[in-house]
Motif scaffolding. Sequence first.
Motif, PDB file in Angstrom:
ATOM      1  N   MET A  96       0.718  -1.169  -0.148  1.00  0.00           N
ATOM      2  CA  MET A  96       0.152   0.015  -0.054  1.00  0.00           C
ATOM      3  C   MET A  96       0.768   1.225  -0.117  1.00  0.00           C
ATOM      4  O   MET A  96       1.591   1.429   0.746  1.00  0.00           O
ATOM      5  N   ASN A  97       0.635   1.994  -1.007  1.00  0.00           N
ATOM      6  CA  ASN A  97       1.405   3.418  -0.916  1.00  0.00           C
ATOM      7  C   ASN A  97       0.834   4.363   0.116  1.00  0.00           C
ATOM      8  O   ASN A  97      -0.480   4.549   0.584  1.00  0.00           O
ATOM      9  N   ILE A  98       1.428   5.045   0.926  1.00  0.00           N
ATOM     10  CA  ILE A  98       1.264   5.968   1.938  1.00  0.00           C
ATOM     11  C   ILE A  98       1.970   7.299   1.797  1.00  0.00           C
ATOM     12  O   ILE A  98       3.083   7.083   1.125  1.00  0.00           O
ATOM     13  N   PRO A 126       0.964  -5.757   7.659  1.00  0.00           N
ATOM     14  CA  PRO A 126       0.925  -4.881   6.484  1.00  0.00           C
ATOM     15  C   PRO A 126       2.112  -4.476   5.672  1.00  0.00           C
ATOM     16  O   PRO A 126       3.281  -4.685   6.341  1.00  0.00           O
ATOM     17  N   THR A 127       2.208  -4.336   4.402  1.00  0.00           N
ATOM     18  CA  THR A 127       3.280  -4.101   3.785  1.00  0.00           C
ATOM     19  C   THR A 127       2.941  -2.438   2.934  1.00  0.00           C
ATOM     20  O   THR A 127       1.949  -2.493   2.372  1.00  0.00           O
ATOM     21  N   VAL A 128       3.739  -1.615   3.227  1.00  0.00           N
ATOM     22  CA  VAL A 128       3.511  -0.297   2.872  1.00  0.00           C
ATOM     23  C   VAL A 128       4.833   0.050   1.921  1.00  0.00           C
ATOM     24  O   VAL A 128       6.005  -0.087   2.130  1.00  0.00           O
ATOM     25  N   ILE A 129       4.278   1.159   1.135  1.00  0.00           N
ATOM     26  CA  ILE A 129       5.554   1.726   0.261  1.00  0.00           C
ATOM     27  C   ILE A 129       5.576   3.387   0.739  1.00  0.00           C
ATOM     28  O   ILE A 129       4.193   3.970   0.635  1.00  0.00           O
ATOM     29  N   THR A 130       6.358   3.779   1.566  1.00  0.00           N
ATOM     30  CA  THR A 130       6.099   5.398   1.992  1.00  0.00           C
ATOM     31  C   THR A 130       6.657   6.310   0.963  1.00  0.00           C
ATOM     32  O   THR A 130       7.565   6.286   0.135  1.00  0.00           O
TER      33      THR A 130
END
Length: 253
Positions: A96-98, A126-130
């Motif tokens: 998920m892009n944050i 969760p896996t995120v792209i900051t």
Amino acid sequence: MKITFLGTGTSQGIPVIGSKHPVCLSKNPKDKRLRVSVLVEWDDFAYVIDCGPDFRQQMLRSKCEKINGILFTHEHSDHVAGLDDIRPLCYMNGDMNIYAHERVIKSIKNRFDYIFKTENKYPGAPTVITNVINNKPFNLSGLEVIPINANHYFVQVFGFRFNDFAYLTDIKTVDDNELEKLKKLKILVINALRIEPHISHFNLDEALQFVDKVKPKKAYFTHISHLLGFHDEVQRRLPENIFLAYDGLQLTL
Ligand SMILES: [Zn+2]
Ligand SMILES: [Zn+2]
């Protein structure tokens, strides 16, 4: 572009736990408010602004099964506390892009340290792209988004403009040079907490004055406390181009 108000309440929501205030006891669905968040959709894209403690319920209620990213206004709990609940979306659609100010990303990293672990990360996390936002326009799936820098007492907050729509919450003051970014709006969303003044939020009068300054075609108020009063009664007293938002309200522009 379609806007869905996922939540329009202040940090405790309405009703407040244990409150016997008449607004908390109201039977009108428009007086029931989850914590603030808005879903912005265009073409095949969907983004939410803020991910508070009601995120799960908001996704289920709006039947939203896919979002391309989350934009954060600031790090207060009522805006970030639901981040763990993006897990099903990560399982289905990947990382998920944050998008947030560097300080907000730091705060999210402290609060959800397990999401950002690089070693021995729990497999279900969760896996995120900051994506760090500065006060400069940025691209979201081909659309230019303009951040608006504002102040929430001593906390910096970003509002966001998408085409002719702007969303600002948890605002107490906005510098005059930032107001330039809010010219010629079709829809402005701004916070209006309650009747009495508050140290870090616009009250109703301040929100009305702000609308008068910015002059959008229409304005919607959000981040509402039970102390503002009943939806229908407050709405009746507002000018004809100003509305109280309510949970589930959809706007197209
Ligand atoms: Zn808030
Ligand atoms: Zn806040």
